[in-house]
Design an enzyme around this catalytic site. Sequence first.
Site, PDB file in Angstrom:
ATOM      1  CE  LYS A 115       0.114  -0.336  18.258  1.00 50.69           C
ATOM      2  NZ  LYS A 115       0.426  -0.394  16.730  1.00 50.69           N
ATOM      3  CE  LYS A 127       2.873  -4.729  12.393  1.00 51.84           C
ATOM      4  NZ  LYS A 127       2.060  -3.640  12.830  1.00 51.84           N
ATOM      5  N   GLY A 166      -3.329  -4.653   7.497  1.00 48.47           N
ATOM      6  CA  GLY A 166      -2.414  -3.800   6.860  1.00 48.47           C
ATOM      7  C   GLY A 166      -1.235  -3.138   7.773  1.00 48.47           C
ATOM      8  CG  ASP A 167       2.637  -2.031   9.750  1.00 46.35           C
ATOM      9  OD1 ASP A 167       2.197  -1.645  10.735  1.00 46.35           O
ATOM     10  OD2 ASP A 167       3.754  -1.923   9.407  1.00 46.35           O
ATOM     11  CB  SER A 384      -8.512  -4.100  13.078  1.00 42.62           C
ATOM     12  OG  SER A 384      -7.839  -3.740  12.042  1.00 42.62           O
TER      13      SER A 384
HETATM   14  P1  NDP Z   1       2.077   3.312   4.515  1.00 46.39           P
HETATM   15  O1  NDP Z   1       3.100   2.228   3.706  1.00 46.39           O
HETATM   16  O2  NDP Z   1       0.983   3.711   4.250  1.00 46.39           O
HETATM   17  O3  NDP Z   1       3.111   4.565   4.622  1.00 46.39           O
HETATM   18  C1  NDP Z   1       4.670   4.785   5.010  1.00 46.39           C
HETATM   19  C2  NDP Z   1       5.051   6.005   4.652  1.00 46.39           C
HETATM   20  O4  NDP Z   1       6.382   5.945   5.653  1.00 46.39           O
HETATM   21  C3  NDP Z   1       5.278   6.216   3.458  1.00 46.39           C
HETATM   22  O5  NDP Z   1       5.473   7.744   2.995  1.00 46.39           O
HETATM   23  C4  NDP Z   1       6.963   5.885   3.241  1.00 46.39           C
HETATM   24  O6  NDP Z   1       7.567   6.490   2.278  1.00 46.39           O
HETATM   25  C5  NDP Z   1       7.326   6.193   4.763  1.00 46.39           C
HETATM   26  N1  NDP Z   1       8.586   5.317   4.964  1.00 46.39           N
HETATM   27  C6  NDP Z   1       8.257   4.009   5.121  1.00 46.39           C
HETATM   28  N2  NDP Z   1       9.759   3.201   5.369  1.00 46.39           N
HETATM   29  C7  NDP Z   1      10.412   4.202   5.254  1.00 46.39           C
HETATM   30  C8  NDP Z   1      11.845   4.280   5.801  1.00 46.39           C
HETATM   31  N3  NDP Z   1      12.512   3.221   6.023  1.00 46.39           N
HETATM   32  N4  NDP Z   1      12.478   5.362   5.522  1.00 46.39           N
HETATM   33  C9  NDP Z   1      11.696   6.570   5.119  1.00 46.39           C
HETATM   34  N5  NDP Z   1      10.408   6.727   5.018  1.00 46.39           N
HETATM   35  C10 NDP Z   1       9.536   5.420   5.057  1.00 46.39           C
HETATM   36  O7  NDP Z   1       2.465   2.913   6.032  1.00 46.39           O
HETATM   37  P2  NDP Z   1       1.381   3.146   7.139  1.00 46.39           P
HETATM   38  O8  NDP Z   1       1.016   4.851   6.897  1.00 46.39           O
HETATM   39  O9  NDP Z   1       0.321   2.201   7.402  1.00 46.39           O
HETATM   40  O10 NDP Z   1       2.374   3.146   8.591  1.00 46.39           O
HETATM   41  C11 NDP Z   1       3.114   4.138   8.882  1.00 46.39           C
HETATM   42  C12 NDP Z   1       3.656   3.754  10.354  1.00 46.39           C
HETATM   43  O11 NDP Z   1       2.481   3.805  11.245  1.00 46.39           O
HETATM   44  C13 NDP Z   1       4.428   2.515  10.540  1.00 46.39           C
HETATM   45  O12 NDP Z   1       5.241   2.381  11.761  1.00 46.39           O
HETATM   46  C14 NDP Z   1       3.420   1.431  11.122  1.00 46.39           C
HETATM   47  O13 NDP Z   1       3.841   0.506  11.720  1.00 46.39           O
HETATM   48  C15 NDP Z   1       2.398   2.320  11.891  1.00 46.39           C
HETATM   49  N6  NDP Z   1       1.100   2.247  12.196  1.00 46.39           N
HETATM   50  C16 NDP Z   1       0.259   1.911  11.077  1.00 46.39           C
HETATM   51  C17 NDP Z   1      -1.364   1.487  11.223  1.00 46.39           C
HETATM   52  C18 NDP Z   1      -2.070   1.233  10.143  1.00 46.39           C
HETATM   53  O14 NDP Z   1      -3.258   1.094  10.554  1.00 46.39           O
HETATM   54  N7  NDP Z   1      -1.798   1.301   9.011  1.00 46.39           N
HETATM   55  C19 NDP Z   1      -1.666   1.474  12.741  1.00 46.39           C
HETATM   56  C20 NDP Z   1      -0.877   1.690  13.562  1.00 46.39           C
HETATM   57  C21 NDP Z   1       0.589   2.036  13.601  1.00 46.39           C
HETATM   58  P3  NDP Z   1       7.282   5.960   0.487  1.00 46.39           P
HETATM   59  O15 NDP Z   1       5.884   6.689   0.351  1.00 46.39           O
HETATM   60  O16 NDP Z   1       8.481   6.688  -0.250  1.00 46.39           O
HETATM   61  O17 NDP Z   1       7.233   4.431   0.532  1.00 46.39           O
HETATM   62  O1  2IT Z   2       0.482  -1.557  14.087  1.00 48.88           O
HETATM   63  C1  2IT Z   2      -0.717  -1.456  14.209  1.00 48.88           C
HETATM   64  O2  2IT Z   2      -1.309  -1.308  14.987  1.00 48.88           O
HETATM   65  C2  2IT Z   2      -1.226  -2.013  12.620  1.00 48.88           C
HETATM   66  N1  2IT Z   2      -0.683  -1.959  11.523  1.00 48.88           N
HETATM   67  C3  2IT Z   2      -2.820  -2.288  12.829  1.00 48.88           C
HETATM   68  C4  2IT Z   2      -2.967  -3.670  12.888  1.00 48.88           C
HETATM   69  C5  2IT Z   2      -4.616  -3.896  12.731  1.00 48.88           C
HETATM   70  O3  2IT Z   2      -4.598  -5.122  12.972  1.00 48.88           O
HETATM   71  O4  2IT Z   2      -5.307  -3.463  12.589  1.00 48.88           O
END
Ligand code: NDP
Ligand code: 2IT
Length: 452
Positions: A115, A127, A166-167, A384
């Site tokens: 990525k 990670k 974050g993640d 980032s």
């Molecule tokens: P958040 O913690 O902000 O949100 C996660 C959401 O998904 C919440 O609504 C949560 O529910 C739900 N969720 C998480 N785990 C589960 C599970 N096991 N079963 C059901 N629902 C689940 O995370 P992000 O939005 O940051 O991340 C979401 C996805 O995007 C992940 O796969 C992450 O790796 C990916 N990602 C994130 C990036 C970022 O910049 N943040 C960048 C690129 C990818 P609840 O509210 O009930 O906890």
């Molecule tokens: O999965 C992802 O790309 C992230 N959670 C963001 C990673 C970052 O360093 O901003």
Amino acid sequence: MVKTKVEEVLNYIKKSSPGQDEFYQAAREVFESIIPLLEADSRYLEQNILERIIVPERSIIFRVNWIDDSGKIRTNLGYRVQFNSAIGPYKGGLRFHPTVSLGTVKFLGFEQIFKNALTGLNIGGAKGGSNFDPKGKSDAEIMRFCQSFMSELYKYIGKNRDIPAGDIGVGQREIGYLFGQYKKLTGDFDGAITGKGVNWGGSLARKQATGYGSVYFANEHLKVYNQEIKGKTCLVSGSGNVALYTIEKLIQMGAKPVACSDSRGTVYHKKGLDIASLKAVKELKRASLKEYANLHPDCEYIDVAHYPKGAHAIWQIPCDVAFPSATQNELNLQDAKALVKGGCMLVNEGANMPTTPDAIDYLQDMGVLFSPGKAANAGGVATSQLEMSQNASMTQWNFEQVDIKLRQIMKNIFKIAYKTSKEFDRTGDLITGANIAGFRKVADSMIDQGSV
Ligand code: NDP
Ligand code: 2IT
């Protein structure tokens, strides 16, 4: 010959990483899809790149002791997998969720290598995270956990070495506590962590970047087929950082997101989701989506307990475009069949590896367009890197400046993935295109740098 070699390495991964199913799944997807490149250029197998690239340069596992509000000492596991630094310092997020294991962190770190390469920026793959569950914890407990986590992690990170962000379960609140402790221990106010608050070194638009970028990518993808996101009915799973800003951008671009979810249930709001009340419930209150349903009596709430067996409620809703944006393997074969039945033309992955391999095969067989997460959700990590760049030059760009760069980066990622799919006679297969383009850049850099 190439296929046999790929199977051999995959078998080795299975044997040497027992119980790490998600890591194995991610490795299989990448290695199988790069076979056309391995066949066209013998250097990669001659130089043992597959054997080298699937071993992290370093995996750190540490104990995190912290004190809960009752004064009891609690213990969690902390991880940082520094996977590959061939094209830049290690970069990737931290995940706090009870399901996090070494296998989870390795799958995410492995995906991150390719990525990050696709963004066109010089960032390597990493990670980290913990099996700590932030749910139900007080602010003070979250702070003490983050401080304790950083008390070990700070030894391994740095603005030119490894830059966490974050993640899942790690948003700006956690980044604040982590950065505060990093600064206290090192004495440095620098860009060793991204996703910071805008008052203390963060980039404008970083919070929005993954979701906005995902929608920009979907629109680029649709354009090739003389379509656009405007006017499309969309499903967005999750309601965290990625999902909320996907929904916001969809509304801004004239699409109609009608459903989202959290770990407890799904909301179906046929007339279109209301982003202001969604943010109020999920971002500010950290409450359940049920509260959104209470605010909007015209929407339907489906409790997780009432999901059809083996399937996920959200994907049963008719749509034009699906944005899985919650977590890995959340869209399975049953869900894919429901999506096809409901008229879905594009699945655009906002999360990392949200679609199971059999679901991907089915969608592709049925002619549904597919945007792999590595490409579609790369806007977060790319922004980032823009934050690192602003920190290094001690400047701050305005929102529009960052958003313009983000748009351009997403366009470029689409272009390179599409062009590479064409180069290998798989026009439009963006899994092949993205994996080959990302792999080639990293593998060539590894070859240039010799055996290190
Ligand atoms: P958040 O913690 O902000 O949100 C996660 C959401 O998904 C919440 O609504 C949560 O529910 C739900 N969720 C998480 N785990 C589960 C599970 N096991 N079963 C059901 N629902 C689940 O995370 P992000 O939005 O940051 O991340 C979401 C996805 O995007 C992940 O796969 C992450 O790796 C990916 N990602 C994130 C990036 C970022 O910049 N943040 C960048 C690129 C990818 P609840 O509210 O009930 O906890
Ligand atoms: O999965 C992802 O790309 C992230 N959670 C963001 C990673 C970052 O360093 O901003």
